[in-house]
Design a protein around this motif. Structure first.
Motif, short mmCIF file in Angstrom:
data_model
loop_
_atom_site.label_atom_id
_atom_site.label_comp_id
_atom_site.label_asym_id
_atom_site.label_seq_id
_atom_site.Cartn_x
_atom_site.Cartn_y
_atom_site.Cartn_z
N ASP A 27 54.79 -4.35 99.99
CA ASP A 27 55.51 -5.02 101.12
C ASP A 27 56.28 -3.93 101.78
O ASP A 27 56.71 -3.03 101.46
N LYS A 28 55.81 -3.97 103.21
CA LYS A 28 56.24 -3.10 104.17
C LYS A 28 57.73 -2.63 104.50
O LYS A 28 57.77 -1.63 104.58
N LYS A 29 58.53 -3.66 103.98
CA LYS A 29 59.98 -3.47 103.92
C LYS A 29 60.37 -2.49 103.17
O LYS A 29 61.11 -1.53 103.29
#
Length: 55
Positions: free
Chosen positions: A49-51
């Motif tokens: 997940d990019k976050k």
């Protein structure tokens, strides 16, 4: 993170209680002047997940 020892313990408890599995590899606690301290953590996750990649 900066705070007192209890702040650090509560923060690490919150990290371990997160639904996404998070691992900490290293923790360094430095006391600047009692009761103020700094906590440096090395954290790992297996999420793509990019976050998480922005932390």
């Amino acid at each position: 993170m900066r705070g007192n020892y209890l702040d650090m313990v509560n923060y690490m408890d919150a990290l371990e209680a997160m639904p996404t599995q998070l691992f900490w590899g290293r923790a360094e606690l430095h006391v600047d002047e009692y009761p103020n301290a700094r906590l440096a953590l090395t954290l790992y996750t297996l999420s793509l997940d990019k976050k998480w990649m922005k932390l």
